[in-house]
Design a protein around this motif. Structure first.
Motif, PDB file in Angstrom:
ATOM      1  N   ALA A 124       0.873  -1.191   0.000  1.00 30.56           N
ATOM      2  CA  ALA A 124       0.000   0.000   0.000  1.00 30.56           C
ATOM      3  C   ALA A 124       0.904   1.233   0.000  1.00 30.56           C
ATOM      4  CB  ALA A 124      -0.955  -0.071   1.180  1.00 30.56           C
ATOM      5  N   THR A 125       1.059   1.928   1.128  1.00 33.45           N
ATOM      6  CA  THR A 125       1.921   3.125   1.140  1.00 33.45           C
ATOM      7  C   THR A 125       3.406   2.752   1.139  1.00 33.45           C
ATOM      8  OG1 THR A 125       2.067   3.215   3.543  1.00 33.45           O
ATOM      9  CG2 THR A 125       0.200   4.363   2.517  1.00 33.45           C
ATOM     10  N   LEU A 155      -0.983   4.585  -4.428  1.00 37.07           N
ATOM     11  CA  LEU A 155      -0.403   5.009  -3.144  1.00 37.07           C
ATOM     12  C   LEU A 155       1.117   5.184  -3.219  1.00 37.07           C
ATOM     13  CD1 LEU A 155      -2.533   2.842  -0.673  1.00 37.07           C
ATOM     14  CD2 LEU A 155      -2.737   5.292  -1.148  1.00 37.07           C
ATOM     15  N   LYS A 156       1.676   4.846  -4.386  1.00 33.66           N
ATOM     16  CA  LYS A 156       3.094   5.121  -4.675  1.00 33.66           C
ATOM     17  C   LYS A 156       4.081   4.453  -3.701  1.00 33.66           C
ATOM     18  CE  LYS A 156       2.130   8.717  -7.694  1.00 33.66           C
ATOM     19  NZ  LYS A 156       1.404   8.069  -8.763  1.00 33.66           N
ATOM     20  N   GLY A 157       3.707   3.270  -3.234  1.00 28.63           N
ATOM     21  CA  GLY A 157       4.612   2.535  -2.339  1.00 28.63           C
ATOM     22  C   GLY A 157       5.929   2.187  -3.013  1.00 28.63           C
ATOM     23  N   ALA A 158       5.878   1.850  -4.303  1.00 30.13           N
ATOM     24  CA  ALA A 158       7.107   1.456  -5.009  1.00 30.13           C
ATOM     25  C   ALA A 158       8.112   2.609  -5.039  1.00 30.13           C
ATOM     26  CB  ALA A 158       6.777   0.986  -6.419  1.00 30.13           C
ATOM     27  N   GLU A 159       7.589   3.844  -5.128  1.00 33.13           N
ATOM     28  CA  GLU A 159       8.477   5.025  -5.096  1.00 33.13           C
ATOM     29  C   GLU A 159       9.213   5.088  -3.762  1.00 33.13           C
ATOM     30  OE1 GLU A 159       8.751   7.623  -7.459  1.00 33.13           O
ATOM     31  OE2 GLU A 159       7.742   6.130  -8.726  1.00 33.13           O
ATOM     32  N   LYS A 160       8.443   4.825  -2.695  1.00 37.22           N
ATOM     33  CA  LYS A 160       9.014   4.909  -1.344  1.00 37.22           C
ATOM     34  C   LYS A 160      10.113   3.870  -1.141  1.00 37.22           C
ATOM     35  CE  LYS A 160       6.479   6.049   2.409  1.00 37.22           C
ATOM     36  NZ  LYS A 160       5.448   5.882   3.417  1.00 37.22           N
ATOM     37  N   VAL A 166      10.305  -3.763  -6.807  1.00 39.68           N
ATOM     38  CA  VAL A 166       9.023  -4.342  -6.395  1.00 39.68           C
ATOM     39  C   VAL A 166       8.555  -5.332  -7.461  1.00 39.68           C
ATOM     40  CG1 VAL A 166       6.572  -3.821  -6.034  1.00 39.68           C
ATOM     41  CG2 VAL A 166       8.317  -2.341  -5.026  1.00 39.68           C
ATOM     42  N   ASN A 167       8.179  -6.522  -7.012  1.00 37.23           N
ATOM     43  CA  ASN A 167       7.628  -7.543  -7.890  1.00 37.23           C
ATOM     44  C   ASN A 167       6.201  -7.811  -7.404  1.00 37.23           C
ATOM     45  OD1 ASN A 167       7.176  -9.796  -9.477  1.00 37.23           O
ATOM     46  ND2 ASN A 167       8.570 -11.146  -8.330  1.00 37.23           N
ATOM     47  N   ALA A 168       5.211  -7.310  -8.148  1.00 39.48           N
ATOM     48  CA  ALA A 168       3.817  -7.484  -7.732  1.00 39.48           C
ATOM     49  C   ALA A 168       3.039  -8.149  -8.856  1.00 39.48           C
ATOM     50  CB  ALA A 168       3.188  -6.140  -7.387  1.00 39.48           C
TER      51      ALA A 168
END
Ligand code: AMP
Length: 174
Positions: A124-125, A155-160, A166-168
């Motif tokens: 998420a975040t 929610l731009k979690g990958a940016e954080k 990130v592998n989703a």
């Protein structure tokens, strides 16, 4: 055979509080073919990556991470909420939208140079995954990737998590 995993995600509006559109993964877990497909798909990326441990985030992350670890011949490390792990722990606190949260890991869980991936159900975040990365890296472990069944991309979690990757398997923009 490809399976459209999104059809196994149930949306629960306003859970656990108003304004959150909760992605319920239990129908995916309950479907033998969908669950196997999801685990196999995530595992595939790591087969030749020499992963030592899958660091799994309480609690749904255990269900995702443990079968990946088994498939990879890797160990399972549990990251839990305070007071749940029985031995001495390292802990890390992080900010939530309102307030803060803490995660714990056994103080002998990892060592420098271990190659790990982080696993949870939903990104998420990114606060929880970032704290887990922090815990793993505090041992000198190398976080090779983070993996999730689903990413809530708005929610731009990958940016954080950058520069971590990130592998989703699924992306939701709502
Ligand atoms: P995060 O905001 O990335 O720190 O998310 C924290 C935890 O809450 C993750 O472990 C997710 O499993 C869970 N989570 C957050 N938002 C949702 C949502 N909309 N649907 C399902 N799980 C969620």
């Amino acid at each position: 055979m490809d399976i459209d995993l999104k059809q196994f995600i149930r949306e629960i509006p306003d859970f656990p509080k108003k304004g959150i559109n909760f992605k319920d993964i239990t129908p995916l877990l309950a479907d033998a073919k969908a669950f196997a497909y999801a685990i196999d798909s995530l595992t595939e990326s790591y087969i030749s990556k020499k992963i030592d441990y899958v660091v799994c985030i309480e609690a749904r992350g255990f269900v995702v991470g443990a079968p990946i670890a088994y498939r990879l011949g890797a160990g399972v490390i549990m990251v839990r909420k305070p007071g749940k792990l029985p031995y001495e722990c390292s802990s890390l606190s992080y900010d939530l939208e309102y307030g803060s949260a803490t995660l714990e890991i056994h103080k002998d869980a990892l060592k420098a140079g271990d190659r790990v991936i982080i696993a949870d159900d939903v990104l998420a975040t990114g606060g929880t995954a970032l704290a887990t990365i922090g815990l793993a890296e505090s041992f000198g472990a190398e976080v090779v990737d983070t993996c999730f069944l689903a990413e809530l991309s708005f929610l731009k979690g990958a940016e954080k998590l950058k520069p971590h990757t990130v592998n989703a398997l699924m992306k939701f923009d709502y």
